[in-house]
Design a protein around this motif. Structure first.
Motif, PDB file in Angstrom:
ATOM      1  N   ALA A  56     115.959 144.676  -6.696  1.00 18.02           N
ATOM      2  CA  ALA A  56     115.385 146.026  -6.703  1.00 18.02           C
ATOM      3  C   ALA A  56     113.891 145.971  -6.982  1.00 18.02           C
ATOM      4  N   SER A  57     113.489 145.108  -7.939  1.00 11.83           N
ATOM      5  CA  SER A  57     112.062 145.075  -8.264  1.00 11.83           C
ATOM      6  C   SER A  57     111.276 144.364  -7.172  1.00 11.83           C
TER       7      SER A  57
ATOM      8  N   LEU B 273     112.749 155.710  -8.854  1.00  9.79           N
ATOM      9  CA  LEU B 273     113.991 154.984  -8.600  1.00  9.79           C
ATOM     10  C   LEU B 273     114.021 153.556  -9.155  1.00  9.79           C
ATOM     11  N   PRO B 274     112.938 152.764  -8.987  1.00  6.39           N
ATOM     12  CA  PRO B 274     112.986 151.410  -9.558  1.00  6.39           C
ATOM     13  C   PRO B 274     113.227 151.445 -11.065  1.00  6.39           C
ATOM     14  N   GLY B 275     112.585 152.385 -11.754  1.00 10.14           N
ATOM     15  CA  GLY B 275     112.782 152.518 -13.197  1.00 10.14           C
ATOM     16  C   GLY B 275     114.200 152.919 -13.514  1.00 10.14           C
TER      17      GLY B 275
ATOM     18  N   LEU C  78     108.084 156.601 -15.115  1.00 11.24           N
ATOM     19  CA  LEU C  78     107.542 157.964 -15.017  1.00 11.24           C
ATOM     20  C   LEU C  78     106.062 157.997 -15.370  1.00 11.24           C
ATOM     21  N   ASP C  79     105.670 157.113 -16.287  1.00  7.90           N
ATOM     22  CA  ASP C  79     104.281 157.114 -16.728  1.00  7.90           C
ATOM     23  C   ASP C  79     103.344 156.650 -15.606  1.00  7.90           C
ATOM     24  N   ARG C  80     103.872 155.794 -14.721  1.00  7.12           N
ATOM     25  CA  ARG C  80     103.068 155.299 -13.600  1.00  7.12           C
ATOM     26  C   ARG C  80     102.988 156.298 -12.462  1.00  7.12           C
ATOM     27  N   LEU C  81     103.854 157.297 -12.528  1.00  8.10           N
ATOM     28  CA  LEU C  81     103.985 158.234 -11.419  1.00  8.10           C
ATOM     29  C   LEU C  81     102.694 159.027 -11.210  1.00  8.10           C
ATOM     30  N   GLU C  82     102.280 159.132  -9.965  1.00  4.49           N
ATOM     31  CA  GLU C  82     101.044 159.850  -9.632  1.00  4.49           C
ATOM     32  C   GLU C  82     101.276 161.350  -9.781  1.00  4.49           C
ATOM     33  N   ARG C  83     100.574 161.976 -10.729  1.00  7.50           N
ATOM     34  CA  ARG C  83     100.862 163.393 -10.999  1.00  7.50           C
ATOM     35  C   ARG C  83     100.461 164.315  -9.849  1.00  7.50           C
ATOM     36  N   SER C  84      99.460 163.859  -9.059  1.00  4.23           N
ATOM     37  CA  SER C  84      99.018 164.747  -7.973  1.00  4.23           C
ATOM     38  C   SER C  84     100.149 164.972  -6.959  1.00  4.23           C
ATOM     39  N   TYR C  85     101.089 164.009  -6.845  1.00  4.33           N
ATOM     40  CA  TYR C  85     102.235 164.210  -5.947  1.00  4.33           C
ATOM     41  C   TYR C  85     103.064 165.404  -6.413  1.00  4.33           C
TER      42      TYR C  85
END
Lengths: 306, 285
Positions: free
Chosen positions: A296-297, A226-228, A195-202
């Motif tokens: 998965a990774s 999903l990978p996380g 979640l921390d890597r997730l691009e907030r602008s999306y």
């Protein structure tokens, strides 16, 4: 990076001691147990390794299949509960003010470093019939009973003649509760990392374009994380499936998991070949789950490269 | 001051951390994770044998635990095993990390996978493997202390040194390997280059790895359970037999001491790792 034959002496100095130790005191014991799993008990301590598949066939006995099934069910339920609880926790940590983040993360990791046995013991102390939860319940019961007596309903014994402590230990619920208690941090950390890597602008784009929070969560957050999620599910599932201590201390006679059966074969039942076969079946499941995680990774990095 | 700035604004759409239900979930989770341990620690100071109602502060259960000879013996065993295991794991783990970091060699992939096995396989599988192994090779029992702890120590080294290798290798990942090569080009022997260039750089990783190995050894129950005999009881194995027997404030006191030691060591390790910027490791559950 040096090739090994360009510096033979240095290479062997670094390479040999750890490799020899690993082969001698880790791989050899595993190989021995693997051999035992194809063996037959001949005497009290004697085992003849004769290539029989008897032990694996015996593992298919409905009795043991049921225990395998139950272990899978416990581990799956634990994973599911951890996911349901861990997701909001991971989201809350991700979006917490920056100065709070390290503290919240530390609070999540800290239980990892508290002895597993002691954490399980703490649960026993809290949940047993003379434990703190029941003590609080009894206190509440006495107050409620007194209140009923005060309004003149005391003779009806609406709450029963006397306080019946809740039996929270030594059953399947206690085992799953304990497994969730022990494994929750395993789930939160990979979820947080994703979640921390997730691009907030999306997320902003999705919300700006009129999607509700729920829709954004379902169509943006979950697919991107999903990978996380997969990683968290597998990292939680593997140790939960192989748990020994939690079912041993919190479970009843009916809540044995695979590890408890393996322990019994090696200790009280003294049937090492069968225990060895069960142990390797558990190991194969673990390898399979790890392979899934690796796949998965790999899928993720392929996606990112594209 | 304007009215808008004076009162707190409602949380923005992405400020999930400020939403009440999110905070509540977070709080509930931490209460769930910490309440049992906190109660356990608190009641180790409780002056009541029934261990339920608070009757005042006391150290008497610590005193009782201190005077329990078999408990202290188990504790000394645990510390002895942890010291030896830490020493050996740190050396082996460091050698393995350097070997994997510095050299290209055939079957490197499988070698790395085998090295990760002790970290990933279920503890019960490793426990029974050690039990079977030491029984099969006829490991002598009944040796004088501390030699009788040999089997447990060997098992502990086997599951600890791969963790050390991971920590040290994470540290080495940021090392400029040209420095090592330059030292050797300029006439340093292999040993000098290792001692004067690599080791000083690896040091924070070495210490962090050693502390990790120490806590892993001190905390291990499952694998030790299968390698320990009647006269080689470690602290967790002793606590296990006490827990099976009953819940007493004495066990609470013993547990609190173990928690304190582990947290202290982990704290130091985290602090060192934070300073060295090495990656963190998830613990072994």
């Amino acid at each position: 990076m040096d090739t090994w034959h360009a510096h033979r002496r240095a290479f062997w100095t670094f390479f040999l001691p750890p490799t020899a130790w690993l082969v001698l005191f880790f791989l050899a014991p595993l190989a021995l147990v693997w051999g035992f799993s194809f063996g037959e008990k001949r005497g009290l301590v004697e085992i003849a390794i004769n290539g029989t598949l008897e032990n694996y066939v015996r593992a298919l006995d409905p009795l043991y299949l049921r225990i395998f099934g139950k272990s899978f069910w416990f581990a799956a339920l634990t994973t599911l509960i951890c996911l349901a609880v861990g997701f909001p926790v991971a989201v809350a940590i991700t979006f917490a003010p920056p100065r709070w983040k390290p503290i919240l993360l530390l609070l999540t990791i800290l239980p990892f470093w508290t002895n597993l046995l002691i954490r399980t013991y703490a649960l026993i102390a809290v949940l047993r019939t003379r434990g703190y939860v029941n003590f609080a319940a009894e206190w509440g019961w006495e107050r409620a009973d007194a209140a009923l007596a005060w309004v003149g309903l005391g003779d009806l014994h609406l709450l029963g003649e006397r306080f019946e402590p809740l039996a929270m230990l030594y059953n399947n619920t206690a085992v799953v509760f304990g497994l969730v208690y022990v494994h929750l941090p395993f789930m939160v950390l990979p979820l947080y990392a994703a979640l921390d890597r997730l691009e907030r602008s999306y997320l902003e784009a999705s919300l700006d374009l009129g999607a509700s929070q729920l829709r954004t969560f379902a169509s943006v957050v979950v697919p991107l994380a999903l990978p996380g999620i997969v990683s968290g599910v597998i990292i939680t599932f593997i140790p939960a499936l192989g748990s020994f201590l939690t079912p041993d201390l919190l479970g009843g006679t009916d809540s044995q998991m695979i590890a408890n059966v393996i322990e019994r074969q090696f200790k009280s039942a003294n049937d090492w070949p069968f225990g060895a076969a069960l142990s390797f079946l558990l190991m194969y499941v673990t390898f399979f789950a790890l392979a899934l995680r690796a796949a998965a990774s790999r899928g993720r990095s392929a996606m990112e490269a594209a | 001051m304007s009215a808008a700035a004076g009162r707190r604004l409602a949380p923005g759409p992405l400020e999930y951390g400020r939403r009440a239900w999110m905070r509540l979930t977070l709080l509930a989770t931490f209460v769930f994770l910490y309440a049992p341990i906190a109660t356990l620690i608190a009641f180790s100071f409780n002056d009541s044998r029934r261990n339920i109602v608070w009757r005042g502060f006391t150290f008497k259960y610590y005193e009782k635990a201190w005077n329990n000879d078999s408990l202290i013996e188990a504790f000394v065993n645990s510390l002895t095993i942890a010291f030896v295991s830490t020493l050996a794991s740190t050396v082996l783990g460091t050698l393995a990390a350097v070997a994997l970091w510095r050299f290209r060699f055939p079957f490197k992939g499988p070698h790395e996978a085998a090295m990760a096995l002790p970290i990933v396989i279920p503890e019960i599988c490793m426990g029974v493997a050690m039990l079977a192994f030491f029984a099969r090779i006829g490991w002598p029992t009944g040796l004088p202390w501390p030699l009788n702890l040999g089997a447990i120590t060997i098992a502990h080294i086997s599951f600890s040194f791969p963790f050390v290798a991971v920590v040290v290798r994470a540290r080495l990942a940021n090392f400029n390997r040209e420095l090592d090569e330059a030292a050797r080009d300029l006439g340093a022997s292999e040993w000098q280059a290792f001692r004067d260039v690599l080791v000083p750089y690896m040091l924070p990783g070495l210490v962090a790895g050693a502390l990790l190995a120490f806590t892993l050894s001190l905390d291990d129950f499952v694998i030790t359970f299968f390698t320990s005999g009647p006269d080689t009881v470690t602290f967790p194995v002793k606590v296990y037999s006490m827990v099976r027997f009953s819940v007493t404030p004495e066990v609470n006191a013993a547990s609190t001491v173990l928690i304190a030691i582990t947290l202290l060591i982990t704290g130091i390790a985290l602090w060192l790792q934070g300073r060295s910027g090495a990656r963190q490791l998830p613990g072994k559950g």
